[in-house]
Design a protein around this motif. Sequence first.
Motif, PDB file in Angstrom:
ATOM      1  N   ALA A   1       0.855  -1.192   0.000  1.00 30.66           N
ATOM      2  CA  ALA A   1       0.000   0.000   0.000  1.00 30.66           C
ATOM      3  C   ALA A   1       0.884   1.232   0.000  1.00 30.66           C
ATOM      4  CB  ALA A   1      -0.922   0.012   1.219  1.00 30.66           C
ATOM      5  N   SER A   2       0.426   2.281  -0.652  1.00 30.20           N
ATOM      6  CA  SER A   2       1.202   3.529  -0.660  1.00 30.20           C
ATOM      7  C   SER A   2       1.005   4.263   0.652  1.00 30.20           C
ATOM      8  CB  SER A   2       0.775   4.408  -1.838  1.00 30.20           C
ATOM      9  OG  SER A   2      -0.583   4.791  -1.712  1.00 30.20           O
ATOM     10  N   ALA A   3       2.005   5.065   1.018  1.00 27.01           N
ATOM     11  CA  ALA A   3       1.966   5.837   2.256  1.00 27.01           C
ATOM     12  C   ALA A   3       2.534   7.218   1.995  1.00 27.01           C
ATOM     13  CB  ALA A   3       2.758   5.128   3.355  1.00 27.01           C
ATOM     14  N   ALA A   4       2.293   8.116   2.918  1.00 28.39           N
ATOM     15  CA  ALA A   4       2.766   9.491   2.766  1.00 28.39           C
ATOM     16  C   ALA A   4       4.291   9.532   2.717  1.00 28.39           C
ATOM     17  CB  ALA A   4       2.254  10.341   3.927  1.00 28.39           C
ATOM     18  N   GLY A   5       4.800  10.583   2.065  1.00 33.95           N
ATOM     19  CA  GLY A   5       6.244  10.778   2.013  1.00 33.95           C
ATOM     20  C   GLY A   5       6.956   9.821   1.092  1.00 33.95           C
ATOM     21  N   ASP A   6       6.280   9.405   0.000  1.00 32.72           N
ATOM     22  CA  ASP A   6       6.890   8.510  -0.975  1.00 32.72           C
ATOM     23  C   ASP A   6       7.402   7.239  -0.307  1.00 32.72           C
ATOM     24  OD1 ASP A   6       7.713   7.634  -3.498  1.00 32.72           O
ATOM     25  OD2 ASP A   6       9.729   8.457  -3.248  1.00 32.72           O
ATOM     26  N   ARG A   7       6.538   6.608   0.458  1.00 30.82           N
ATOM     27  CA  ARG A   7       6.867   5.363   1.133  1.00 30.82           C
ATOM     28  C   ARG A   7       5.853   4.288   0.735  1.00 30.82           C
ATOM     29  NH1 ARG A   7      10.569   5.996   5.249  1.00 30.82           N
ATOM     30  NH2 ARG A   7       9.977   3.992   6.187  1.00 30.82           N
ATOM     31  N   THR A   8       6.252   3.043   0.896  1.00 35.29           N
ATOM     32  CA  THR A   8       5.375   1.900   0.647  1.00 35.29           C
ATOM     33  C   THR A   8       5.203   1.113   1.933  1.00 35.29           C
ATOM     34  OG1 THR A   8       6.045   1.701  -1.663  1.00 35.29           O
ATOM     35  CG2 THR A   8       5.090  -0.251  -0.640  1.00 35.29           C
TER      36      THR A   8
ATOM     37  N   PRO B   1      11.063   3.389   2.269  1.00 38.40           N
ATOM     38  CA  PRO B   1      11.044   4.516   1.324  1.00 38.40           C
ATOM     39  C   PRO B   1      10.946   4.014  -0.105  1.00 38.40           C
ATOM     40  CG  PRO B   1      12.871   4.708   2.906  1.00 38.40           C
ATOM     41  CD  PRO B   1      12.327   3.327   3.038  1.00 38.40           C
ATOM     42  N   GLY B   2      10.243   4.759  -0.949  1.00 39.13           N
ATOM     43  CA  GLY B   2      10.154   4.414  -2.357  1.00 39.13           C
ATOM     44  C   GLY B   2       8.831   3.750  -2.710  1.00 39.13           C
ATOM     45  N   THR B   3       8.696   3.438  -3.992  1.00 35.50           N
ATOM     46  CA  THR B   3       7.493   2.800  -4.513  1.00 35.50           C
ATOM     47  C   THR B   3       7.817   1.363  -4.867  1.00 35.50           C
ATOM     48  OG1 THR B   3       6.778   4.919  -5.438  1.00 35.50           O
ATOM     49  CG2 THR B   3       5.656   2.953  -6.228  1.00 35.50           C
ATOM     50  N   TRP B   4       7.279   0.439  -4.074  1.00 36.63           N
ATOM     51  CA  TRP B   4       7.616  -0.969  -4.199  1.00 36.63           C
ATOM     52  C   TRP B   4       6.377  -1.787  -4.529  1.00 36.63           C
ATOM     53  CZ3 TRP B   4      12.662  -2.825  -3.174  1.00 36.63           C
ATOM     54  CH2 TRP B   4      13.545  -1.877  -2.640  1.00 36.63           C
ATOM     55  N   ALA B   5       6.612  -2.957  -5.105  1.00 34.89           N
ATOM     56  CA  ALA B   5       5.564  -3.950  -5.316  1.00 34.89           C
ATOM     57  C   ALA B   5       6.087  -5.292  -4.829  1.00 34.89           C
ATOM     58  CB  ALA B   5       5.171  -4.037  -6.786  1.00 34.89           C
ATOM     59  N   LEU B   6       5.178  -6.144  -4.388  1.00 37.07           N
ATOM     60  CA  LEU B   6       5.583  -7.485  -3.998  1.00 37.07           C
ATOM     61  C   LEU B   6       5.936  -8.310  -5.229  1.00 37.07           C
ATOM     62  CD1 LEU B   6       2.997  -8.373  -1.212  1.00 37.07           C
ATOM     63  CD2 LEU B   6       5.388  -7.696  -0.930  1.00 37.07           C
TER      64      LEU B   6
ATOM     65  N   GLY C   1      10.692   0.817  -8.137  1.00 30.73           N
ATOM     66  CA  GLY C   1      10.610   1.457  -9.448  1.00 30.73           C
ATOM     67  C   GLY C   1       9.285   1.328 -10.158  1.00 30.73           C
ATOM     68  N   GLN C   2       8.198   1.124  -9.419  1.00 28.09           N
ATOM     69  CA  GLN C   2       6.915   0.879 -10.074  1.00 28.09           C
ATOM     70  C   GLN C   2       6.395   2.080 -10.855  1.00 28.09           C
ATOM     71  OE1 GLN C   2       5.726  -2.322 -10.106  1.00 28.09           O
ATOM     72  NE2 GLN C   2       7.738  -2.558  -9.171  1.00 28.09           N
ATOM     73  N   THR C   3       6.795   3.271 -10.478  1.00 25.78           N
ATOM     74  CA  THR C   3       6.347   4.463 -11.206  1.00 25.78           C
ATOM     75  C   THR C   3       7.514   5.222 -11.828  1.00 25.78           C
ATOM     76  OG1 THR C   3       6.421   5.776  -9.158  1.00 25.78           O
ATOM     77  CG2 THR C   3       4.318   4.731  -9.730  1.00 25.78           C
TER      78      THR C   3
END
Length: 355
Positions: free
Chosen positions: A171-178, A196-201, A210-212
């Motif tokens: 799930a996405s979270a504030a401050g560019d965190r996952t 930190p960052g945009t992650w996927a399982l 690097g999902q976005t």
Amino acid sequence: MPVRPLRPLIALGVALAAGAALLFGAPAQSGEPQPLPLGATWPNAQRGSIPSKLPDGSEYSPGLFLDAHTSAGTVQSADARTLRLIVRQADGTVRELRKVPAEHRAPFAALTSSANTLIWVESVRGKPELWTGGITGAPKARLLTTDVGAMQFYDSQYDLVIEGGHLHWAASAAGDRTEFRSIPLTGGKVTVTSEPGTWALSAWPWAVDGQTAARGATTLRNLTTGQTVAVPTADRTVAACSPSWCQMVSLNTDGYARIDLSHPDGSARRKVAEGTFETAIADVAVLDRFEVLARVGPQSDLSGNQELLIHDLKTRRTVLVSPDAGNISYRGGVLWWSTGDQSSFVRNSLDLRTI
């Protein structure tokens, strides 16, 4: 629900090339072997097909194939007032897990399974909930949790992961965190960690970043040990990775797509396809063996569909699965696609686990 941000980036140059190919033809690929026929290459592979409608005329949209002949998915009533989640058996019999008013609800999504357990997402007025139920017999459908956060889905088989008696999702979270969230399959409190960052399982216990990002993936992270692996990157290349393989999509000097695969450490790199190709699904080298591809074909300008192909990393052969495929999907070892037009079509399936 969030949409897939990565595949459009990967396919951008491919789409432009595909349009040019329809007008001028694809560039000649000297010495390129022709795809092999599916039946002759994999004669023992389990295949199936189902019509798009149930016998009562209601529309059926599979969201998961359990094997080549058994699926689970959404049924919309003819009057569009109700949605049902069903399991459709090989003999055509139907088991209903849920029936809900269609108003303010989205179709059942992100289906996943393990043993006799089916888990899915229901959205009510835009708010997702996690539900579970038995594929055959008990237990009945029940709400697992509404504490799901801002769920991030990428049309991947790993959007929901069942492992060790728990369900995991991102799930996405504030401050560019996952946030990485999990809950016991029996229910209970949701556990949350964040990075930190945009992650996927990916395949458990790995996640990929690097999902976005325009360049796609740069790092794999083991969520159990904290180990990180830097993955191959290059200018003008978009990368996507699993723990076993990384897919690099770039443009060649003619402006057409080139798709390479290597292990995350950069070893065993090889060209998989070049020309009017694109990646057909979000997941990379499924079952650590099969890269699923789509290519503009002779019928594409009429049907809007594409050729569906599979590159077998084990044999280094490419197989033509369908010359005219649309709505290509994959989950848990089974690939499925539609053939026909919007008024009359069937969904075809191929169980890659049987090859």
